[in-house]
Enzyme design. Structure first.
Site, PDB file in Angstrom:
ATOM      1  N   ASP A  16       1.069   6.292  -0.244  1.00 58.11           N
ATOM      2  CA  ASP A  16       0.847   6.509  -1.916  1.00 58.11           C
ATOM      3  C   ASP A  16       1.094   7.717  -2.333  1.00 58.11           C
ATOM      4  O   ASP A  16       0.603   8.903  -1.597  1.00 58.11           O
ATOM      5  CB  ASP A  16      -0.748   5.995  -1.909  1.00 58.11           C
ATOM      6  CG  ASP A  16      -1.606   5.561  -3.478  1.00 58.11           C
ATOM      7  OD1 ASP A  16      -0.194   5.899  -3.736  1.00 58.11           O
ATOM      8  OD2 ASP A  16      -2.368   5.936  -3.322  1.00 58.11           O
ATOM      9  N   ASP A 112       4.574   3.539  -7.000  1.00 59.45           N
ATOM     10  CA  ASP A 112       4.745   5.431  -6.264  1.00 59.45           C
ATOM     11  C   ASP A 112       4.097   4.385  -4.894  1.00 59.45           C
ATOM     12  O   ASP A 112       3.343   5.129  -4.341  1.00 59.45           O
ATOM     13  CB  ASP A 112       4.119   5.832  -6.445  1.00 59.45           C
ATOM     14  CG  ASP A 112       2.468   5.089  -7.627  1.00 59.45           C
ATOM     15  OD1 ASP A 112       2.775   4.160  -7.574  1.00 59.45           O
ATOM     16  OD2 ASP A 112       1.303   5.933  -7.941  1.00 59.45           O
ATOM     17  N   GLU A 113       4.023   3.282  -4.608  1.00 60.40           N
ATOM     18  CA  GLU A 113       3.103   2.702  -3.023  1.00 60.40           C
ATOM     19  C   GLU A 113       4.227   1.976  -2.677  1.00 60.40           C
ATOM     20  O   GLU A 113       4.290   0.898  -3.220  1.00 60.40           O
ATOM     21  CB  GLU A 113       1.714   2.349  -3.113  1.00 60.40           C
ATOM     22  CG  GLU A 113       1.461   1.541  -4.485  1.00 60.40           C
ATOM     23  CD  GLU A 113       0.316   1.813  -4.204  1.00 60.40           C
ATOM     24  OE1 GLU A 113      -1.278   1.023  -3.471  1.00 60.40           O
ATOM     25  OE2 GLU A 113      -0.910   0.774  -5.819  1.00 60.40           O
TER      26      GLU A 113
END
Length: 305
Positions: A16, A112-113
């Site tokens: 993350d 983003d993860e």
């Protein structure tokens, strides 16, 4: 995928990125470093929603999904920036390149993860902790950004673990620690438990995983429907969901926030045409077709229908 040397347990990493959009803006604009940065909304906070806030901004109580008007009230000196999604997507692509050095079992959750299954890794490193350490180092050296990592034997615990030592943290929760960890976890920290569900749980006297564990599966499903099955198993550390590299896309959408209220039907139709074209292009790129259209409207007071 199982590894006999690991007792049949999976090795799952959840990566993350830390304040992703805001961190990219601070990376690309040195003058923003150390300052409260809010991505989303207009500079005077008149319109918009916070997409990401830097850690400096979060100290003022600014959070994602908050109205930019409220963010402006909390910190008038914050730097408000329009999102640069093409830049963020390119950084995300480079992140995936780093992940793919170690495994092809990558399940992106957003830009983003992502989950990574490294039960068997390409470089035969064998240690999920070492792989996570190398990935975080590569992200720092090659992208000049930081990421937090959670490591465990299933997706649920790995995701929660990645949030425990943010920013720039690494947390491993091994099989022998999972049940005690879940029992101590506040219900609002359970992934997928939102504010409304947490309040309902609290009203039933359920504040931690240990409280949830006292209820039977039938009782949990009575109160929470299908999610009750999930709560019953996860509080016992059971999550058999696999990392899905080609997860089915269930919805495609687009939206925009305007600097002024749209009150004229013609103006609304014009803007709706633009948004519809974006959705059409996204569907075409993925060779998909839709069968249900949902129109979301947000008013100036952020009431949404």
């Amino acid at each position: 995928m199982e590894n006999k040397g690991n007792g049949g347990k999976r090795k799952i990493i959840h990566i993350d990125m830390d304040a992703f959009y805001a961190s990219i803006e601070q990376r690309d604009h040195p003058e923003y470093r150390g300052k409260p940065v809010v991505v989303g909304g207009l500079p005077d906070g008149r319109r918009g929603v916070v997409a990401t806030a830097s850690y400096e901004a979060r100290k003022f109580g600014i959070r994602s999904a908050m109205s930019s008007k409220r963010a402006f009230q909390l910190c008038p000196k914050a730097v408000f920036l329009r999102p640069r999604f093409e830049v963020y997507k390119e950084v995300s692509r480079k992140m995936r390149e780093i992940f793919s050095r170690y495994t092809d079992l990558i399940e992106p959750l957003s830009l983003d993860e992502a989950y990574l299954d490294v039960t068997t890794d390409k470089l035969n490193i064998g240690s999920a902790i070492e792989i996570a350490r190398q990935i975080r180092l590569a992200i720092r050296n090659e992208l000049q950004l930081t990421a937090s990592a959670g490591i465990s034997v299933n997706k649920f615990v790995a995701k929660i673990a990645s949030d425990l030592r943010k920013p720039d943290g690494l947390t491993f929760i091994g099989p022998s620690k999972i049940q005690s960890f879940m029992e101590k976890l506040p219900v609002e920290k359970f992934y997928g438990v939102g504010k409304v569900t947490a309040e309902k749980m609290n009203s039933l006297g359920l504040y931690t995983g240990a409280d949830l564990k006292k209820l039977s599966e039938a009782e949990l499903t009575h109160h929470f429907g299908k999610a009750g099955h999930f709560y019953y198993h996860i509080v016992r550390g059971i999550d058999n969901r696999e990392v899905e590299p080609h997860r089915e896309v269930k919805s495609v959408g687009a939206e925009d926030t305007f600097a002024y209220d749209l009150t004229d039907t013609e103006a609304m139709n014009l803007e709706l045409d633009k948004i519809a074209e974006v959705v059409y292009n996204r569907l075409t790129r993925r060779q998909l077709a839709g069968r249900t259209i949902t129109l979301k409207i947000k008013y100036s007071d952020f009431r949404q229908i």
